[in-house]
Design a protein around this motif. Structure first.
Motif, short mmCIF file in Angstrom:
data_model
loop_
_atom_site.label_atom_id
_atom_site.label_comp_id
_atom_site.label_asym_id
_atom_site.label_seq_id
_atom_site.Cartn_x
_atom_site.Cartn_y
_atom_site.Cartn_z
N GLY A 193 0.78 -1.22 0.00
CA GLY A 193 0.00 0.00 0.00
C GLY A 193 0.82 1.28 0.00
N GLU A 194 2.07 1.21 0.44
CA GLU A 194 2.92 2.39 0.41
C GLU A 194 3.49 2.60 -0.99
OE1 GLU A 194 5.90 2.11 3.47
OE2 GLU A 194 4.44 2.49 5.06
N VAL A 195 3.74 3.84 -1.33
CA VAL A 195 4.36 4.14 -2.62
C VAL A 195 5.86 3.93 -2.46
CG1 VAL A 195 4.82 5.96 -4.30
CG2 VAL A 195 2.56 5.77 -3.26
N GLY A 196 6.46 3.25 -3.42
CA GLY A 196 7.88 2.99 -3.34
C GLY A 196 8.59 3.34 -4.62
N ASP A 197 9.86 3.67 -4.50
CA ASP A 197 10.64 4.02 -5.69
C ASP A 197 11.95 3.24 -5.76
OD1 ASP A 197 12.13 5.23 -3.71
OD2 ASP A 197 12.52 7.04 -4.87
N SER A 198 12.07 2.19 -4.95
CA SER A 198 13.31 1.41 -4.96
C SER A 198 13.07 -0.03 -5.34
CB SER A 198 13.98 1.47 -3.59
OG SER A 198 14.41 2.78 -3.31
N PHE A 199 14.05 -0.58 -5.99
CA PHE A 199 14.08 -1.97 -6.43
C PHE A 199 15.14 -2.66 -5.58
CE2 PHE A 199 16.87 -4.46 -9.38
CZ PHE A 199 16.09 -5.59 -9.46
N TYR A 200 14.85 -3.87 -5.11
CA TYR A 200 15.73 -4.58 -4.19
C TYR A 200 16.16 -5.93 -4.76
CZ TYR A 200 13.70 -1.39 -0.73
OH TYR A 200 13.27 -0.29 -0.04
N ILE A 201 17.42 -6.25 -4.58
CA ILE A 201 17.94 -7.59 -4.85
C ILE A 201 18.29 -8.17 -3.49
CG2 ILE A 201 19.83 -8.93 -5.86
CD1 ILE A 201 20.10 -6.61 -7.95
N LEU A 202 17.76 -9.34 -3.17
CA LEU A 202 18.08 -9.98 -1.89
C LEU A 202 19.46 -10.60 -2.02
CD1 LEU A 202 17.15 -10.63 0.97
CD2 LEU A 202 16.13 -12.72 0.08
N GLY A 219 10.10 -5.28 -5.74
CA GLY A 219 9.95 -3.85 -5.93
C GLY A 219 10.32 -3.41 -7.34
N GLU A 220 10.37 -4.37 -8.27
CA GLU A 220 10.86 -4.07 -9.62
C GLU A 220 9.96 -3.13 -10.40
OE1 GLU A 220 8.50 -7.89 -9.99
OE2 GLU A 220 9.91 -7.06 -8.56
N THR A 221 8.68 -3.05 -10.06
CA THR A 221 7.83 -2.14 -10.82
C THR A 221 8.17 -0.67 -10.54
OG1 THR A 221 6.08 -2.26 -9.17
CG2 THR A 221 5.90 -3.74 -11.08
N SER A 222 8.93 -0.43 -9.47
CA SER A 222 9.37 0.94 -9.19
C SER A 222 10.32 1.46 -10.26
CB SER A 222 10.04 1.03 -7.82
OG SER A 222 11.27 0.35 -7.83
N ILE A 223 10.87 0.54 -11.05
CA ILE A 223 11.74 0.95 -12.16
C ILE A 223 10.94 1.75 -13.18
CG2 ILE A 223 13.03 0.05 -14.14
CD1 ILE A 223 13.96 -2.23 -12.36
N ILE A 224 9.66 1.42 -13.32
CA ILE A 224 8.86 2.08 -14.35
C ILE A 224 7.80 3.02 -13.80
CG2 ILE A 224 9.27 0.43 -16.20
CD1 ILE A 224 6.69 -0.99 -15.43
N SER A 225 7.46 2.88 -12.51
CA SER A 225 6.46 3.78 -11.93
C SER A 225 6.55 3.75 -10.42
CB SER A 225 5.05 3.38 -12.37
OG SER A 225 4.65 2.20 -11.73
N ASN A 226 6.04 4.79 -9.79
CA ASN A 226 6.01 4.87 -8.33
C ASN A 226 4.65 4.45 -7.81
OD1 ASN A 226 8.63 5.73 -8.15
ND2 ASN A 226 8.13 7.88 -7.97
N ASP A 227 4.21 3.27 -8.21
CA ASP A 227 2.91 2.77 -7.77
C ASP A 227 2.98 2.27 -6.33
OD1 ASP A 227 1.70 3.26 -10.18
OD2 ASP A 227 1.99 1.24 -10.95
N GLU A 228 1.79 2.00 -5.79
CA GLU A 228 1.72 1.42 -4.45
C GLU A 228 2.28 0.00 -4.49
OE1 GLU A 228 -2.25 1.48 -2.94
OE2 GLU A 228 -2.31 3.66 -2.81
N ARG A 229 2.93 -0.37 -3.42
CA ARG A 229 3.47 -1.73 -3.29
C ARG A 229 2.30 -2.70 -3.18
NH1 ARG A 229 8.86 -1.30 -4.63
NH2 ARG A 229 9.90 0.18 -3.28
N THR A 230 2.43 -3.86 -3.82
CA THR A 230 1.33 -4.82 -3.87
C THR A 230 1.45 -5.92 -2.82
OG1 THR A 230 2.47 -6.11 -5.55
CG2 THR A 230 0.91 -4.43 -6.32
N ALA A 231 2.54 -5.92 -2.07
CA ALA A 231 2.74 -6.92 -1.02
C ALA A 231 3.69 -6.34 0.02
CB ALA A 231 3.31 -8.21 -1.60
#
Length: 171
Positions: free
Chosen positions: A53-62, A93-105
């Protein structure tokens, strides 16, 4: 952070970068640009990395550790979707690469975790100077999203059929 030569084999195991060949000098140069813009983040067990539900702008590699992926239901319950570890070469968080949408999980550190992180803005800046990076990564994202849509449509059909069967039985 580990050196580029140490991180490089991990990067190409990640689905987003799997089309890159570490023996190809151009591919290696592009991956070095990504590496140069990664930051290391450490999370203690139990710490939330991404919150639904939060807006995110970062992509993470574990890079190290294990995470729990959860999602809220419409009724407000929380369901566990998966437990994943760094050996599985996962990212989120890979969709943050293309948009700052709400996190889905929600992604929570199950153990101490280390992530390699890049903001969508930085990633797009690299793509401006290395267009092949954007092309390849966006192609992978498009395939992943298409697969997600296919799976969601199958799930909807199964649920619809189950609901219709329940209504028929109840009548």
């Amino acid at each position: 952070m580990d050196s580029f030569e140490q991180v490089l084999p991990k990067l190409v195991k990640i689905q987003l970068f799997a089309d890159f060949d570490i023996e190809n000098p151009d591919d290696k140069r592009i991956l070095k640009a990504v590496y140069d813009n990664l930051s290391v983040q450490k999370f203690k067990a139990g710490k939330t990395i991404i919150k639904e539900g939060e807006v995110g702008d970062s992509f993470y590699i574990l890079y190290e550790g294990q995470v729990l992926i959860t999602r809220g239901t419409p009724a407000g319950d929380v369901i566990a979707l998966a437990t994943l570890n760094s050996e599985q070469n996962i990212f989120f968080g890979e969709t943050s690469i293309i948009s700052n949408d709400e996190r889905t999980a929600t992604v929570t550190a199950k153990t101490e975790c280390t992530t390699l992180t890049i903001s969508g803005k930085k990633f797009l800046e690299i793509c401006d100077s290395e267009p092949i990076l954007g092309y390849r990564v966006l192609a992978v994202l498009a395939r992943r999203l298409a697969n997600t849509i296919r799976e969601t449509n199958k799930d909807k059909a199964i649920l619809y059929e189950a609901l219709c069967n329940e209504i028929e039985i109840g009548v």
